[in-house]
Design an enzyme around this catalytic site. Structure first.
Site, PDB file in Angstrom:
ATOM      1  CD  GLU A  24     113.877  60.055  13.575  1.00 49.59           C
ATOM      2  OE1 GLU A  24     114.836  59.780  13.864  1.00 49.59           O
ATOM      3  OE2 GLU A  24     114.061  59.945  12.102  1.00 49.59           O
ATOM      4  CE  LYS A 156     109.270  54.508   9.897  1.00 46.38           C
ATOM      5  NZ  LYS A 156     109.569  53.911  11.104  1.00 46.38           N
TER       6      LYS A 156
HETATM    7  N1  PSU Z   1     112.286  57.046   9.069  1.00 47.31           N
HETATM    8  C1  PSU Z   1     113.957  56.580   8.791  1.00 47.31           C
HETATM    9  N2  PSU Z   1     114.724  55.512   9.267  1.00 47.31           N
HETATM   10  C2  PSU Z   1     114.111  55.297  10.863  1.00 47.31           C
HETATM   11  C3  PSU Z   1     113.073  55.685  11.256  1.00 47.31           C
HETATM   12  C4  PSU Z   1     112.487  56.784  10.627  1.00 47.31           C
HETATM   13  O1  PSU Z   1     113.981  56.668   7.253  1.00 47.31           O
HETATM   14  O2  PSU Z   1     114.825  54.352  11.129  1.00 47.31           O
HETATM   15  C5  PSU Z   1     112.493  55.692  12.955  1.00 47.31           C
HETATM   16  C6  PSU Z   1     111.952  56.848  13.118  1.00 47.31           C
HETATM   17  O3  PSU Z   1     111.828  57.357  14.166  1.00 47.31           O
HETATM   18  C7  PSU Z   1     110.613  56.684  13.839  1.00 47.31           C
HETATM   19  C8  PSU Z   1     110.874  55.282  13.549  1.00 47.31           C
HETATM   20  O4  PSU Z   1     109.905  57.170  15.255  1.00 47.31           O
HETATM   21  O5  PSU Z   1     111.201  54.925  13.282  1.00 47.31           O
HETATM   22  C9  PSU Z   1     109.536  54.218  14.303  1.00 47.31           C
HETATM   23  O6  PSU Z   1     109.413  53.272  15.092  1.00 47.31           O
HETATM   24  P1  PSU Z   1     108.543  52.712  15.097  1.00 47.31           P
HETATM   25  O7  PSU Z   1     107.456  51.567  14.560  1.00 47.31           O
HETATM   26  O8  PSU Z   1     108.605  51.497  16.396  1.00 47.31           O
HETATM   27  O9  PSU Z   1     106.988  53.260  15.836  1.00 47.31           O
END
Ligand code: PSU
Ligand code: MN
Length: 302
Positions: A24, A156
């Site tokens: 990603e 996370k």
């Molecule tokens: N994992 C990481 N750093 C990130 C992300 C994931 O170590 O920046 C990103 C990923 O792209 C994930 C996104 O899909 O954060 C999720 O965002 P949200 O909670 O707004 O869906």
């Protein structure tokens, strides 16, 4: 898809059934600060190659989807300001406007699946937020709908992990512990919550992927890999930092897709950057495990 948007080595690998790993790009634009973002993106690609697979970092540049970024594309993403973080719903907006965009887990899954890429490595998936449990990442929807294999270090730790696991269960996502019995907590090796199934090797994962496909199941398989022990953050330190970060987000009224990047940066400040060290280590490790799985899968099908 226009062939000019896919790197030739990826096209060739897909045509020949060779292993490819999707990566990603939101982690580059919103997950890590410079210069760590570019270094880590390059390091993840190198890990994939060292394990014998071809990396495909997905992003949008000038409104065009790039199925695989060259080093200069990665540099552009790492340095450009205001690259839009794209969930699936943002993709038509960014392509229509001819803008740059980075792909979240969900958007990367949508795009990678169209090309036939079967394995994807990320850091941590999005999930259910703690304070605002109606804030549920689109990543969980993508995992329900797209039959890929996603390698991560759990969700996370800024999230409500118990609630995230429940939604994964409802969505029918097979959650696997890679050499672990418990769901990892991103910065630390264990959340204490059990996973459905433990596997020891990449071949074990490949066997599960083949069965999922043979059964016609549409859900993703989520392979969770603990952060390497030498980079693990003490769970108490992580919890304290997360509490501080959540307090800052609340006080500043952070909302929508800004929440996750804000919390990741605030945790990094609160841990004296130890969380960043853990984040980078787990990203690289996940890239390697994903490449091993892609290789095992290609072995069996050639
Ligand atoms: N994992 C990481 N750093 C990130 C992300 C994931 O170590 O920046 C990103 C990923 O792209 C994930 C996104 O899909 O954060 C999720 O965002 P949200 O909670 O707004 O869906
Ligand atoms: Mn959200």
């Amino acid at each position: 898809m226009n062939d000019t948007d896919m790197l030739p080595e990826i096209r060739e690998a897909l045509d020949l059934g060779r292993p490819v790993v999707a990566l990603e790009s939101t982690v580059i634009t919103h997950g890590l600060p410079p210069p760590h973002n570019l270094e880590t993106a390059l390091a993840m690609e190198a890990e994939v190659r060292a394990a014998g697979a071809i990396p495909a970092t997905l992003a949008l540049l000038g409104g065009r989807v790039r199925y695989g970024c060259c080093a200069c594309d990665l540099e552009t993403l790492a340095h450009a300001d205001a690259v839009r973080k794209c969930s699936p719903r943002d993709l038509p907006v960014v392509t229509a406007a001819g803008q740059h965009g980075s792909t979240t887990v969900a958007a990367t899954m949508v795009l990678a699946h169209r090309t036939g890429i079967r394995v994807f490595a990320t850091g941590g998936i999005g999930g259910v937020h703690r304070d605002t449990r109606w804030d549920v990442s689109a990543d969980l929807e993508a995992l329900r709908e797209i039959p890929m294999t996603v390698v991560c270090a759990g969700a996370k730790a800024i999230l409500d992990l118990a609630a995230t696991l429940e939604v994964l269960e409802t969505h029918g996502v097979t959650v696997i512990g890679y050499q672990t019995d418990t769901f990892p907590a991103f910065y630390s090796r264990s959340s204490g919550y059990p996973v459905d199934h433990r596997v020891e090797t990449a071949e074990d994962v490949a066997a599960l992927i083949r069965q999922r496909d043979a059964l016609g199941l549409r859900q993703a398989i989520l392979v969770t890999v603990p952060v390497p022990a030498d980079a693990e953050l003490d769970a108490r330190l992580a919890d304290k930092a997360i509490d501080t970060a959540l307090g800052e987000a609340r006080a500043q009224g952070i909302r929508g897709k800004d929440v996750t990047p804000f919390l990741l940066a605030a945790v990094s400040r609160a841990t004296g950057d130890q969380s960043r060290v853990a984040n980078i280590a787990l990203l690289r490790n996940n890239a390697r495990v994903a490449a091993d799985i892609a290789c095992a899968l290609a072995q069996g099908t050639r």
